[in-house]
Design a protein around this motif. Structure first.
Motif, PDB file in Angstrom:
ATOM      1  N   ARG A  17       0.829  -1.212   0.000  1.00  0.00           N
ATOM      2  CA  ARG A  17       0.000   0.000   0.000  1.00  0.00           C
ATOM      3  C   ARG A  17       0.862   1.259   0.000  1.00  0.00           C
ATOM      4  NH1 ARG A  17      -2.840  -2.404   4.023  1.00  0.00           N
ATOM      5  NH2 ARG A  17      -2.304  -0.799   5.543  1.00  0.00           N
ATOM      6  N   ILE A  18       1.947   1.220   0.754  1.00  0.00           N
ATOM      7  CA  ILE A  18       2.838   2.384   0.798  1.00  0.00           C
ATOM      8  C   ILE A  18       3.425   2.641  -0.583  1.00  0.00           C
ATOM      9  CG2 ILE A  18       5.006   3.282   1.723  1.00  0.00           C
ATOM     10  CD1 ILE A  18       4.338   1.589   4.306  1.00  0.00           C
ATOM     11  N   ASP A  20       2.314   1.552  -3.523  1.00  0.00           N
ATOM     12  CA  ASP A  20       1.242   1.905  -4.461  1.00  0.00           C
ATOM     13  C   ASP A  20       0.839   3.376  -4.298  1.00  0.00           C
ATOM     14  OD1 ASP A  20       1.282  -0.704  -5.365  1.00  0.00           O
ATOM     15  OD2 ASP A  20      -0.495  -1.319  -4.238  1.00  0.00           O
ATOM     16  N   THR A  21       0.768   3.828  -3.054  1.00  0.00           N
ATOM     17  CA  THR A  21       0.444   5.231  -2.789  1.00  0.00           C
ATOM     18  C   THR A  21       1.544   6.138  -3.322  1.00  0.00           C
ATOM     19  OG1 THR A  21      -0.819   4.618  -0.825  1.00  0.00           O
ATOM     20  CG2 THR A  21      -0.088   6.906  -0.969  1.00  0.00           C
ATOM     21  N   ILE A  24       1.415   6.646  -7.080  1.00  0.00           N
ATOM     22  CA  ILE A  24       0.408   7.624  -7.506  1.00  0.00           C
ATOM     23  C   ILE A  24       0.857   9.045  -7.168  1.00  0.00           C
ATOM     24  CG2 ILE A  24      -1.941   8.449  -7.100  1.00  0.00           C
ATOM     25  CD1 ILE A  24      -2.663   5.426  -6.571  1.00  0.00           C
ATOM     26  N   LEU A  25       1.215   9.277  -5.910  1.00  0.00           N
ATOM     27  CA  LEU A  25       1.532  10.635  -5.468  1.00  0.00           C
ATOM     28  C   LEU A  25       2.807  11.177  -6.091  1.00  0.00           C
ATOM     29  CD1 LEU A  25       0.596  10.421  -1.665  1.00  0.00           C
ATOM     30  CD2 LEU A  25      -0.750  11.374  -3.555  1.00  0.00           C
ATOM     31  N   ARG A  38       2.123  12.530   4.356  1.00  0.00           N
ATOM     32  CA  ARG A  38       1.032  12.382   3.382  1.00  0.00           C
ATOM     33  C   ARG A  38       0.958  10.947   2.870  1.00  0.00           C
ATOM     34  NH1 ARG A  38       0.567  15.595  -2.321  1.00  0.00           N
ATOM     35  NH2 ARG A  38      -1.388  14.661  -2.993  1.00  0.00           N
ATOM     36  N   ILE A  39       2.100  10.352   2.590  1.00  0.00           N
ATOM     37  CA  ILE A  39       2.131   8.960   2.137  1.00  0.00           C
ATOM     38  C   ILE A  39       1.573   8.040   3.216  1.00  0.00           C
ATOM     39  CG2 ILE A  39       3.649   7.040   1.482  1.00  0.00           C
ATOM     40  CD1 ILE A  39       5.511   9.235   0.230  1.00  0.00           C
ATOM     41  N   GLN A  42      -2.293   8.557   3.433  1.00  0.00           N
ATOM     42  CA  GLN A  42      -3.058   8.049   2.295  1.00  0.00           C
ATOM     43  C   GLN A  42      -2.915   6.545   2.107  1.00  0.00           C
ATOM     44  OE1 GLN A  42      -3.180  10.305  -1.298  1.00  0.00           O
ATOM     45  NE2 GLN A  42      -3.396  12.236  -0.214  1.00  0.00           N
ATOM     46  N   SER A  43      -1.871   5.953   2.658  1.00  0.00           N
ATOM     47  CA  SER A  43      -1.742   4.495   2.552  1.00  0.00           C
ATOM     48  C   SER A  43      -2.298   3.783   3.779  1.00  0.00           C
ATOM     49  CB  SER A  43      -0.284   4.093   2.310  1.00  0.00           C
ATOM     50  OG  SER A  43       0.556   4.589   3.333  1.00  0.00           O
ATOM     51  N   SER A  44      -2.825   4.554   4.727  1.00  0.00           N
ATOM     52  CA  SER A  44      -3.474   4.011   5.939  1.00  0.00           C
ATOM     53  C   SER A  44      -2.554   3.088   6.722  1.00  0.00           C
ATOM     54  CB  SER A  44      -4.772   3.285   5.580  1.00  0.00           C
ATOM     55  OG  SER A  44      -5.661   4.165   4.939  1.00  0.00           O
ATOM     56  N   TYR A  64      10.311   3.244  -5.669  1.00  0.00           N
ATOM     57  CA  TYR A  64       9.408   3.803  -6.678  1.00  0.00           C
ATOM     58  C   TYR A  64      10.040   3.707  -8.064  1.00  0.00           C
ATOM     59  CZ  TYR A  64       7.367   7.559  -9.535  1.00  0.00           C
ATOM     60  OH  TYR A  64       6.817   8.285 -10.563  1.00  0.00           O
TER      61      TYR A  64
END
Length: 196
Positions: A17-18, A20-21, A24-25, A38-39, A42-44, A64
């Motif tokens: 999730r980290i 993938d977030t 995108i960002l 922020r990461i 948004q990645s919860s 990344y």
């Protein structure tokens, strides 16, 4: 351009999730504009989970770039493997680039974006990108050699420049004009090849 990688299913859910977030960002807003908080939000995940998996933003940036590189190289190899000829493979690769230009969240080439943010050519992310570009150029060279182009190296350089120009030009201006210009270069380069 957010590209899913083959490794996605093999990663731990939080780690995935980290990344993938970040995919995108970093692509949409730029690496330097996106903070760790922020990461994390948004990645919860918790801050502890982020640092357990990546230890620092720098490590996430490297992951990344590696994930973008892996995904592009996998896509390129798939196009090459499934093409009936080197000529068709080149057309397939450049059609893929043209398709990128029309995506709703298109923001140019992720590698060119990273280079713009990290000007030092000795930085580890720049080295990864240089290796990727060498790999891509070599793939184009082999295709043009297979197509019988008398100057396969020059042809590969021209195709690489046309691809880069379309991605950067499409982000900065008119995506239709960028795609059309790239298509003209590809058509000319392929016409110079002697089909074998």
């Amino acid at each position: 351009m957010v590209i899913e990688t083959p490794e996605t299913a093999q990663r731990a859910p939080a780690k995935g999730r980290i990344l993938d977030t970040a995919n995108i960002l970093f692509y949409q807003d730029g690496i330097l504009n996106v903070g760790v908080d922020r990461i994390i939000a948004q990645s919860s995940v918790t801050k502890a989970t982020f640092y357990k998996h990546y230890r620092s933003k720098d490590n996430l940036i490297l992951e990344y770039v590696k994930s973008q590189r892996s995904a592009v190289e996998t896509q390129v190899q798939s196009v090459i493997d499934n093409a009936a000829s080197p000529h068709d493979a080149v057309l397939g690769l450049l059609e893929g680039v043209a398709a990128e230009l029309t995506k709703p969240n298109f923001r140019g080439c992720p590698f060119a974006n990273v280079v713009a943010e990290f000007p030092d050519p000795t930085h580890p992310v720049r080295q990864l990108i240089a290796e990727h570009r060498d790999w891509y150029n070599e793939a184009l060279y082999e295709l043009m050699r297979g197509a019988g182009h008398p100057f396969a190296g020059d042809a590969a350089d021209e195709l690489m420049l046309a691809k880069d120009g379309a991605l950067v030009g499409g982000n900065a201006g008119d995506t239709i004009a960028a795609g059309a210009a790239m298509a003209r270069v590809v058509k000319r380069v392929l016409a110079e090849a002697v089909t074998v």
